[in-house]
Write an enzyme that holds these catalytic residues in place. Structure first.
Site, PDB file in Angstrom:
ATOM      1  N   ASP A  76       0.852  -1.301   0.299  1.00  0.00           N
ATOM      2  CA  ASP A  76      -0.218  -0.140   0.160  1.00  0.00           C
ATOM      3  C   ASP A  76       0.511   1.962  -0.194  1.00  0.00           C
ATOM      4  O   ASP A  76      -0.132   2.164   0.153  1.00  0.00           O
ATOM      5  CB  ASP A  76      -1.048   0.470   1.486  1.00  0.00           C
ATOM      6  CG  ASP A  76      -0.344   0.304   2.770  1.00  0.00           C
ATOM      7  OD1 ASP A  76       1.406  -0.441   2.486  1.00  0.00           O
ATOM      8  OD2 ASP A  76      -1.032  -0.019   3.907  1.00  0.00           O
ATOM      9  N   ARG A 121      11.909  25.294  -2.885  1.00  0.00           N
ATOM     10  CA  ARG A 121      11.547  26.735  -3.797  1.00  0.00           C
ATOM     11  C   ARG A 121      10.099  27.760  -3.164  1.00  0.00           C
ATOM     12  O   ARG A 121       9.781  27.898  -3.299  1.00  0.00           O
ATOM     13  CB  ARG A 121      11.340  26.219  -5.280  1.00  0.00           C
ATOM     14  CG  ARG A 121      12.936  26.138  -5.680  1.00  0.00           C
ATOM     15  CD  ARG A 121      12.214  25.452  -7.461  1.00  0.00           C
ATOM     16  NE  ARG A 121      11.749  23.763  -7.408  1.00  0.00           N
ATOM     17  CZ  ARG A 121      12.154  23.435  -8.211  1.00  0.00           C
ATOM     18  NH1 ARG A 121      12.524  24.043  -9.684  1.00  0.00           N
ATOM     19  NH2 ARG A 121      12.135  21.839  -8.287  1.00  0.00           N
ATOM     20  N   GLN A 122       9.547  26.693  -1.888  1.00  0.00           N
ATOM     21  CA  GLN A 122       8.124  27.118  -1.847  1.00  0.00           C
ATOM     22  C   GLN A 122       8.950  27.314  -0.076  1.00  0.00           C
ATOM     23  O   GLN A 122       8.403  27.219   0.929  1.00  0.00           O
ATOM     24  CB  GLN A 122       7.285  26.337  -0.977  1.00  0.00           C
ATOM     25  CG  GLN A 122       6.956  25.198  -2.656  1.00  0.00           C
ATOM     26  CD  GLN A 122       5.395  24.648  -2.644  1.00  0.00           C
ATOM     27  OE1 GLN A 122       4.490  24.649  -1.687  1.00  0.00           O
ATOM     28  NE2 GLN A 122       6.105  23.207  -2.915  1.00  0.00           N
ATOM     29  N   LYS A 145      14.637  38.333 -16.538  1.00  0.00           N
ATOM     30  CA  LYS A 145      13.939  37.719 -17.614  1.00  0.00           C
ATOM     31  C   LYS A 145      12.483  37.818 -17.051  1.00  0.00           C
ATOM     32  O   LYS A 145      12.936  37.956 -15.375  1.00  0.00           O
ATOM     33  CB  LYS A 145      13.835  36.417 -17.780  1.00  0.00           C
ATOM     34  CG  LYS A 145      13.055  35.374 -16.264  1.00  0.00           C
ATOM     35  CD  LYS A 145      13.286  34.120 -16.017  1.00  0.00           C
ATOM     36  CE  LYS A 145      13.542  33.830 -14.362  1.00  0.00           C
ATOM     37  NZ  LYS A 145      13.638  32.422 -14.301  1.00  0.00           N
ATOM     38  N   ARG A 175       8.555  37.209 -16.878  1.00  0.00           N
ATOM     39  CA  ARG A 175       7.452  35.819 -17.254  1.00  0.00           C
ATOM     40  C   ARG A 175       5.841  36.488 -16.584  1.00  0.00           C
ATOM     41  O   ARG A 175       5.512  37.512 -15.817  1.00  0.00           O
ATOM     42  CB  ARG A 175       7.208  35.209 -15.347  1.00  0.00           C
ATOM     43  CG  ARG A 175       8.283  34.341 -15.419  1.00  0.00           C
ATOM     44  CD  ARG A 175       8.198  33.302 -14.067  1.00  0.00           C
ATOM     45  NE  ARG A 175       9.054  32.446 -14.419  1.00  0.00           N
ATOM     46  CZ  ARG A 175      10.260  31.284 -14.871  1.00  0.00           C
ATOM     47  NH1 ARG A 175       9.108  30.775 -16.080  1.00  0.00           N
ATOM     48  NH2 ARG A 175      11.123  31.037 -13.975  1.00  0.00           N
ATOM     49  N   ASP A 189      15.691  22.629 -13.171  1.00  0.00           N
ATOM     50  CA  ASP A 189      14.045  21.570 -13.025  1.00  0.00           C
ATOM     51  C   ASP A 189      14.273  21.290 -14.854  1.00  0.00           C
ATOM     52  O   ASP A 189      14.432  20.382 -15.439  1.00  0.00           O
ATOM     53  CB  ASP A 189      13.050  22.045 -12.808  1.00  0.00           C
ATOM     54  CG  ASP A 189      12.034  21.194 -12.183  1.00  0.00           C
ATOM     55  OD1 ASP A 189      11.805  20.335 -13.010  1.00  0.00           O
ATOM     56  OD2 ASP A 189      10.801  21.670 -11.419  1.00  0.00           O
ATOM     57  N   THR A 190      13.644  21.835 -15.145  1.00  0.00           N
ATOM     58  CA  THR A 190      12.900  21.205 -16.686  1.00  0.00           C
ATOM     59  C   THR A 190      13.931  22.175 -17.749  1.00  0.00           C
ATOM     60  O   THR A 190      13.918  22.223 -19.203  1.00  0.00           O
ATOM     61  CB  THR A 190      11.649  21.992 -16.997  1.00  0.00           C
ATOM     62  OG1 THR A 190      12.005  23.762 -17.004  1.00  0.00           O
ATOM     63  CG2 THR A 190      10.443  21.544 -16.313  1.00  0.00           C
TER      64      THR A 190
END
Length: 340
Positions: free
Chosen positions: A46, A105-106, A203, A205, A233-234
């Site tokens: 589980d 990051r939070q 940059k 956004r 990250d990406t």
């Protein structure tokens, strides 16, 4: 610390190769074999996590090596359950060695009715029984203040500086670039360590994850640009910044990133990008696809963490590891010409 005792290392499943490498480095420093404590860490059908420690840890100085990378929740829970197992086994002190601190990051409320998850994670680790945290390049330095315990935040910049000196022949042509305004302090530190110029990619956004425009602040014409950041990250921002630098006349573009999260389309983006190389640390275990990507190279943090663990166990300075002079002999096997 009593010389009869030595730090005991125990590893979760998030990054076993790094944990084994740290154990080998400590073995070299001590002149005796230091192995990871034998454990059983498994999941029931589980999804529940079960931990069993097969060695006596009563009164020991324990170091749990566990990055809270993807899957972040599973790895975080695994860390806390391992801590509970050690605490109930009468371990003297438990240090969480978190090469990558998930949820970093939070670290603030970006808008109304949102959490500060990094603070919540700090509270959970404290409640679990962690006595100290050792980590690498926190996303925001103020996260250290979320803990009511000692937090040692190591820096990758001194190791990056050694790597740059070893792999770039023309240091005078290098310009260190921050891929966003928020990372200027990190880029400036590396630039000062290698005596390079500094540039910034600003940059804007349009929405979270969507970049409206990017502007280069500084001269990168015919320069070897080295972008530096803490997390990839990406890879969207990194790849777009590299393209922009080339458009502004950069001779070459490289990147030094501490934590290679590399989620989603990151690998394909990096492989097809204008970046000549992306150098990341092994704070997060790389996937097979990442290891097979020709323009991705890994710099190990095992010597840095191994020495930091020994310093903590022996009650000596961890901040001494911020100096390149201290790190050169530790990394002598990797950069022999520089350390000779």
């Amino acid at each position: 610390m009593n010389p009869l005792f030595k730090p005991k290392l125990i590893a979760g499943n998030s990054n076993r190769p790094l944990a084994s490498a740290i154990a080998r480095r400590i073995s070299m420093h001590r002149g005796e074999t230091v192995e990871l404590v034998k454990t059983r860490v498994e999941r029931f059908n589980d999804g529940e996590i079960f931990v069993e420690v097969f060695e006596n840890v009563r009164g020991e100085d324990m170091f749990i090596i566990q990055s809270t990378s993807n899957p972040a929740n599973d790895n975080l829970m695994e860390l806390m359950i391992m801590c509970d197992a050690l605490r109930r086994s009468s371990a003297n002190r438990i240090t969480a060695v978190m090469p990558y601190f998930g949820y970093a990051r939070q670290d603030r409320r970006s808008k109304a009715r949102t959490p500060i998850s990094a603070k919540l994670v700090a509270n959970l680790l404290t409640t679990a029984g962690i006595a100290r945290v050792l980590t690498l390049d926190l996303h925001a330095a103020q996260i250290q203040g979320f803990f009511d315990m000692p937090v040692d935040n190591l820096y990758a910049a001194p190791v990056f500086a050694l790597d740059i000196r070893a792999n770039f022949t023309d240091l005078e042509a290098i310009t260190v670039v921050s891929p966003d305004v928020g990372g200027v302090a990190r880029a400036r530190e590396l630039a000062e360590r290698i005596g390079a110029d500094l540039a910034i990619v600003d940059k804007r956004r349009a929405a979270p994850g969507e970049i409206a425009s990017m502007t280069v602040i500084g001269d990168v014409q015919d320069r070897v640009c080295v972008m530096v950041d803490d997390i990839c990250d990406t890879a969207g921002t990194l790849v777009k910044a590299a393209e922009l630098l080339v458009q502004h006349g950069a001779r070459e573009v490289h990147a030094y990133i501490t934590h290679g999260v590399l989620s989603g389309p990151a690998i394909e983006r990096i492989k097809n990008s204008t970046m000549k190389s992306l150098v990341i640390t092994d704070s997060i275990e790389l996937s097979e696809a990442a290891r097979a990507t020709p323009n991705i190279r890994v710099v190990t943090m095992a010597p840095l963490f191994g020495q930091a663990i020994l310093n903590i166990a022996n009650g000596t300075s961890v901040s001494s590891l911020f100096s390149a002079d201290t790190l050169e002999p530790i990394y002598e096997a990797f950069y022999p010409t520089r350390a000779a």
